[in-house]
Design a protein around this motif. Structure first.
Motif, mmCIF file in Angstrom:
data_model
loop_
_atom_site.group_PDB
_atom_site.id
_atom_site.type_symbol
_atom_site.label_atom_id
_atom_site.label_comp_id
_atom_site.label_asym_id
_atom_site.label_seq_id
_atom_site.Cartn_x
_atom_site.Cartn_y
_atom_site.Cartn_z
ATOM 1 N N VAL A 90 -83.704 -27.626 -6.830
ATOM 2 C CA VAL A 90 -83.417 -28.836 -6.053
ATOM 3 C C VAL A 90 -84.311 -28.880 -4.809
ATOM 4 O O VAL A 90 -84.862 -29.931 -4.462
ATOM 5 C CB VAL A 90 -81.921 -28.904 -5.664
ATOM 6 N N ALA A 91 -84.496 -27.757 -4.161
ATOM 7 C CA ALA A 91 -85.376 -27.691 -2.978
ATOM 8 C C ALA A 91 -86.819 -28.027 -3.363
ATOM 9 O O ALA A 91 -87.515 -28.736 -2.621
ATOM 10 C CB ALA A 91 -85.293 -26.315 -2.337
ATOM 11 N N LEU A 92 -87.261 -27.542 -4.513
ATOM 12 C CA LEU A 92 -88.624 -27.858 -4.976
ATOM 13 C C LEU A 92 -88.769 -29.340 -5.299
ATOM 14 O O LEU A 92 -89.811 -29.939 -5.008
ATOM 15 C CB LEU A 92 -88.978 -27.011 -6.197
ATOM 16 N N ILE A 93 -87.738 -29.921 -5.878
ATOM 17 C CA ILE A 93 -87.779 -31.363 -6.163
ATOM 18 C C ILE A 93 -87.893 -32.153 -4.863
ATOM 19 O O ILE A 93 -88.711 -33.070 -4.742
ATOM 20 C CB ILE A 93 -86.534 -31.792 -6.971
ATOM 21 N N ARG A 94 -87.111 -31.790 -3.871
ATOM 22 C CA ARG A 94 -87.185 -32.481 -2.568
ATOM 23 C C ARG A 94 -88.549 -32.265 -1.910
ATOM 24 O O ARG A 94 -89.096 -33.178 -1.298
ATOM 25 C CB ARG A 94 -86.066 -31.992 -1.634
ATOM 26 N N PHE A 95 -89.086 -31.055 -2.036
ATOM 27 C CA PHE A 95 -90.407 -30.773 -1.471
ATOM 28 C C PHE A 95 -91.472 -31.635 -2.141
ATOM 29 O O PHE A 95 -92.346 -32.190 -1.460
ATOM 30 C CB PHE A 95 -90.747 -29.281 -1.611
ATOM 31 N N THR A 96 -91.393 -31.769 -3.466
ATOM 32 C CA THR A 96 -92.384 -32.599 -4.153
ATOM 33 C C THR A 96 -92.212 -34.075 -3.794
ATOM 34 O O THR A 96 -93.201 -34.809 -3.746
ATOM 35 C CB THR A 96 -92.319 -32.419 -5.683
ATOM 36 N N ASP A 97 -90.964 -34.501 -3.529
ATOM 37 C CA ASP A 97 -90.761 -35.871 -3.050
ATOM 38 C C ASP A 97 -91.511 -36.093 -1.733
ATOM 39 O O ASP A 97 -92.219 -37.088 -1.565
ATOM 40 C CB ASP A 97 -89.271 -36.169 -2.835
ATOM 41 N N LEU A 98 -91.360 -35.154 -0.823
ATOM 42 C CA LEU A 98 -92.046 -35.264 0.479
ATOM 43 C C LEU A 98 -93.554 -35.175 0.325
ATOM 44 O O LEU A 98 -94.306 -35.900 0.984
ATOM 45 C CB LEU A 98 -91.533 -34.181 1.428
#
Length: 167
Positions: A90-98
């Motif tokens: 989930v943290a990686l998904i949010r990081f890729t969103d940013l």
């Protein structure tokens, strides 16, 4: 405003841009088909067909991207998703969103200078005499919508188990 209402607004923007991109694709196909037909059958091609297709390609590309970013349909290599903890994924998904937002914003920033130069020089297309800055304005509007949709992805759940919901 809650997350669901905010996401619904971004989704409406995405749908509007997708419809515009779809219309541009239809225009490109019809103009190309008619141009080839008229050229070979009547030896009378459509004046400015190349530039019209070029303009529609700008609309198609820059307005068609928003769906991929809002729905997180970008190319993903999920090597660690199967064994990493859910919180890390989930943290990686949010990081890729940013990272997506930053990358698209960088592209938009890089487009501003040539767009302003095109406007100040008064450049026009050769056949149709359409100012080139119209193309830049269309591209910048499309990429602005794409940035907003990429921001909208932050309002969507970061589900590591990708669903195949329709766009």
């Amino acid at each position: 405003m809650n997350r669901t209402k905010a996401y619904a607004l971004f989704d409406r923007l995405r749908v509007a841009q997708l419809r515009l991109a779809s219309l541009a694709l239809i225009v490109m196909m019809v103009v190309t088909l008619l141009d080839v037909f008229l050229r070979y059958v009547f030896n009378s091609p459509i004046h400015g067909a190349y530039e019209l297709v070029e303009a529609m390609l700008v609309v198609f590309v820059f307005h068609g991207m928003s769906t991929a970013f809002l729905k997180r349909r970008n190319i993903v290599i999920d090597l660690i998703d199967s064994f990493a903890p859910r919180t890390l994924v989930v943290a990686l998904i949010r990081f890729t969103d940013l990272l997506s937002i930053a990358t698209i914003a960088l592209f938009a920033y890089a487009m501003i200078t040539p767009a302003l130069q095109s406007y100040s020089y008064g450049e026009v297309k050769m056949d149709l005499q359409v100012p080139i800055w119209y193309f830049w304005a269309t591209a910048l509007l499309g990429i602005a919508g794409t940035i907003l949709c990429a921001i909208g992805a932050l309002f969507a759940p970061a589900d590591p188990h990708h669903t195949d919901e329709p766009v």
